[in-house]
Design an enzyme around this catalytic site. Sequence first.
Site, PDB file in Angstrom:
ATOM      1  N   GLY A   1      26.365  41.901-115.166  1.00  0.00           N
ATOM      2  CA  GLY A   1      27.115  40.831-114.704  1.00  0.00           C
ATOM      3  C   GLY A   1      27.327  40.111-116.099  1.00  0.00           C
TER       4      GLY A   1
ATOM      5  N   ALA B   1      25.585  37.362-116.556  1.00  0.00           N
ATOM      6  CA  ALA B   1      24.578  37.217-117.462  1.00  0.00           C
ATOM      7  C   ALA B   1      24.573  38.188-118.765  1.00  0.00           C
ATOM      8  CB  ALA B   1      23.262  36.847-116.285  1.00  0.00           C
TER       9      ALA B   1
ATOM     10  N   HIS C   1      20.123  37.203 -99.504  1.00  0.00           N
ATOM     11  CA  HIS C   1      20.818  36.876-100.262  1.00  0.00           C
ATOM     12  C   HIS C   1      20.411  36.161-101.603  1.00  0.00           C
ATOM     13  CE1 HIS C   1      25.002  35.074-101.467  1.00  0.00           C
ATOM     14  NE2 HIS C   1      24.245  33.979-101.483  1.00  0.00           N
TER      15      HIS C   1
ATOM     16  N   GLU D   1      29.743  21.872-101.975  1.00  0.00           N
ATOM     17  CA  GLU D   1      29.063  22.770-101.324  1.00  0.00           C
ATOM     18  C   GLU D   1      27.006  22.295-100.922  1.00  0.00           C
ATOM     19  OE1 GLU D   1      28.507  27.165-102.614  1.00  0.00           O
ATOM     20  OE2 GLU D   1      30.547  26.990-103.422  1.00  0.00           O
TER      21      GLU D   1
ATOM     22  N   ARG E   1      20.647  25.187 -98.259  1.00  0.00           N
ATOM     23  CA  ARG E   1      20.600  26.528 -97.584  1.00  0.00           C
ATOM     24  C   ARG E   1      19.474  27.313 -96.661  1.00  0.00           C
ATOM     25  NH1 ARG E   1      24.069  30.400-102.190  1.00  0.00           N
ATOM     26  NH2 ARG E   1      25.820  30.055-101.744  1.00  0.00           N
TER      27      ARG E   1
ATOM     28  N   ARG F   1      17.425  28.410-103.755  1.00  0.00           N
ATOM     29  CA  ARG F   1      18.777  27.997-104.977  1.00  0.00           C
ATOM     30  C   ARG F   1      19.358  26.659-104.240  1.00  0.00           C
ATOM     31  NH1 ARG F   1      23.916  30.755-106.344  1.00  0.00           N
ATOM     32  NH2 ARG F   1      23.318  31.901-104.064  1.00  0.00           N
TER      33      ARG F   1
ATOM     34  N   HIS G   1      21.564  34.008 -97.015  1.00  0.00           N
ATOM     35  CA  HIS G   1      22.207  32.949 -97.217  1.00  0.00           C
ATOM     36  C   HIS G   1      22.539  32.470 -95.418  1.00  0.00           C
ATOM     37  CE1 HIS G   1      26.157  31.453 -97.247  1.00  0.00           C
ATOM     38  NE2 HIS G   1      26.092  31.541 -98.583  1.00  0.00           N
TER      39      HIS G   1
END
Length: 841
Positions: free
Chosen positions: A29, A31, A362, A132, A301, A397, A252
Amino acid sequence: MSAPAIPLRLTAPDPGWTAEADVVVVGSGIAGLTVALRYAELAPDERVLVVTKDVLSSGSTRWAQGGIAAVLDPGDSPDEHLNDTLLAGVGLCDTQAVRTLVTEGPGALRRLMDRGARFDRTPDGRLQLTREGGHRRDRIVHAGGDATGAEVQRALVEAVRASGIEVIEHALVLDLLKDARGRATGVTLHVMGEGARDGVGAVRARAVVLATGGMGQVYAATTNPVVSTGDGVALALRAGAVVRDLEFVQFHPTVLWLGEDSTGQQPLISEAVRGEGAFLVDHDGERFMTGVHELADLAPRDVVAKAIMRRMRETGRDHVFLDGRHFGAETWQTRFPTIQAVCRANGIDPVTDLIPVSPAAHYASGGVRTDLHGRTSIEGLYACGEVACTGVHGANRLASNSLLEGLVFAERIAEDVHRSRPRPGPPERTEAPAGLVDPRVRPRIQRHMSTGAGVLRSRDSLVTTARALRDARWTPVHVAPCTESWEATNLLTVATVLAGTAAARLETRGSHWREDHPERDDHEWLGHLDVTLTEEGLHMTFTPHGDAMPGRLAQELTAAGLDPAGVDAVIDRALAEDLSAAGDVTSIATIPAGQLSSGDLVARADGVVAGLAVAEAVFLRLGATRTERKAKDGERVRRGEVLMSVEGPTRALLTAERTALNLVTHLSGIATLTGRWVEAISGTGARVRDSRKTLPGLRALEKYAVRCGGGLNHRMSLSDAALIKDNHVVAAGGVAQAFRAVRERYPDLPIEVEVDSLAELEEALDEGADLILLDNFTVEQTAQAVQIVRNRGSKAVALEASGGLTLESARDVAETGVDYLAVGALTHSAPALDVALDLRG
């Protein structure tokens, strides 16, 4: 029959092949590929090997819809991004890690664009920024409307292919290889497919980087792809690494609801949809987020997920709705084409229909514990991305911080490996117990985790879940080593730790919601749950939060008129200046990691001490295990006197030394100088006062030091009172004009006037000034001014002498009868009081 222990190794055939590399990166990914690319740039002659469970372009990164958060707008700032992140993390973020993220993030994002990532732009060519949940600024860059992850993955895969970095696809990592000293030396893995490297093999490397992504598949419904089975966390646990805060799994809030029986990977409805103005409603059309949080539908979230769950329970429904119908067809097509296509594929047209949504697993905020350079508790083993717990996310997060975290800490890992250039020793000979879990229990694990350790948790639900997970370890049949059994074992290992930490944390915080402990409890639970796996089983330790100022210190500072959060912020900035690169390299090189010491802060000169509580907070922040103050702020101390004793790891004490001494010597210098002025005018009716001549960011502490020395504080800011000075008089056309303008605009505010002549003094008295500052008056002029005030009978007005004052003339000025002597030198030019740290061994 009791359940077998969690295995410390996966049962697997001996490696049939071996590969060599300088660095092996597990995961492909954002990272993992950033580590590989950055290391290849730093060491072009060395070999980097990427192993990935699926094809190179698979994994969670490509599913990221929302974007990447970074400070790119001139109206935004790293401090604002930091504050939004800390707020979302509910007290458990590592402030140094977050500061690293927000300050290094913009540069890392630009380097990603240099690697070929193309983000959406405005018609005039500027990056298009959106917002967001949890962000108070537009700072999210996106690509393809809602296909940011896919674009990032495309760019990185193309860059890796072009670089010649070697890649092994379809490779499931199994266990960590270590040398006799316990240092990481590579991994074992199983390659699925045909070719020379089929089956179980080994990769030997100087450094191992885990970038394996998340563990969402531990739940029945998740946004994570099928490969996200917690392989990296499970490997780290089996190797003996510390795993932190696994109970904080972010659900999420808006995942497309496909029916009560739907399991596996579920379509995500990005938070960016709400960022553009969509809102949540229940089955009656009520907007239930209004009043729940100041940001309403754009709340963090955990707040939104909990509000949805509450409304679902109140109404007996299993989903709510997201309303974006007001966007219109063009916005859906240009801004959210991927989401629109997914909705339509499931019979929903977001242009005309409400979108049914419910929370689903999530993102894991916890993971393998790392430091600011991605180092885990095992030398040579690094972790970044979702598998790691860097401290950035805390208990929850903040949206779109994850891709940025992957970029920033991946680059730091590459640079640390290149700098340290570790060399492994002879291989470890281990007899650690091996084992496997029957792959048929996988659906049972997922079902129990969703029911008992999902969004809503309680003692009863977690006890039931733990019992079911213990039962799942036992199987009546032989389990063959294969991909399915290895994944099932990883899932059960991770699930057991997650359920255990969730049961242990008796509070509700962030994404951890205990129905039987519904309140956040900073007194008992402001800290982290660290878990290691041994032959005796799981060992859990509560570690007080590194950023958390002990309650007694916070109370002491508050009682002294200081804001503990403000003091923490000063310490954060000071430590960031010292520890922004490789850390305290001298201490790391010269002092063994486990060495302990004790030491004393000793005065090297006579004076008045101030700031001991602040110095103590610095030592505790960096790991001191014990502190004891021998003096109090405001006390006069003699040369050679011990002010405070500290104990703890030697490295921690020496790393904290400079920041602690910088603060305590500076503040004690101010207190000492103030004390000299106070002594000089003792017995008169005058008092010593400071001014606003302070260092940026240190005003509150410097004015506190003045109080420790016996002085008084004048204005803290420009809004405490109006102070008309010479330039204001010039601009307004006279003292009277300036005074009347202020009085008209701010009728209730105290007005102070600075005058430089007896004539202006008379004007200020005529207007009714509350305080008059005599600027650079001689002693004789000051005495005349005092007499004028007395003759007028103006008892309410106070006089302050300022400018041109010296310790030698202070008493003469004070004896004129003025109320205050204002001494700017107290804060802007006081010499530091010499204080040192002496180690006792």
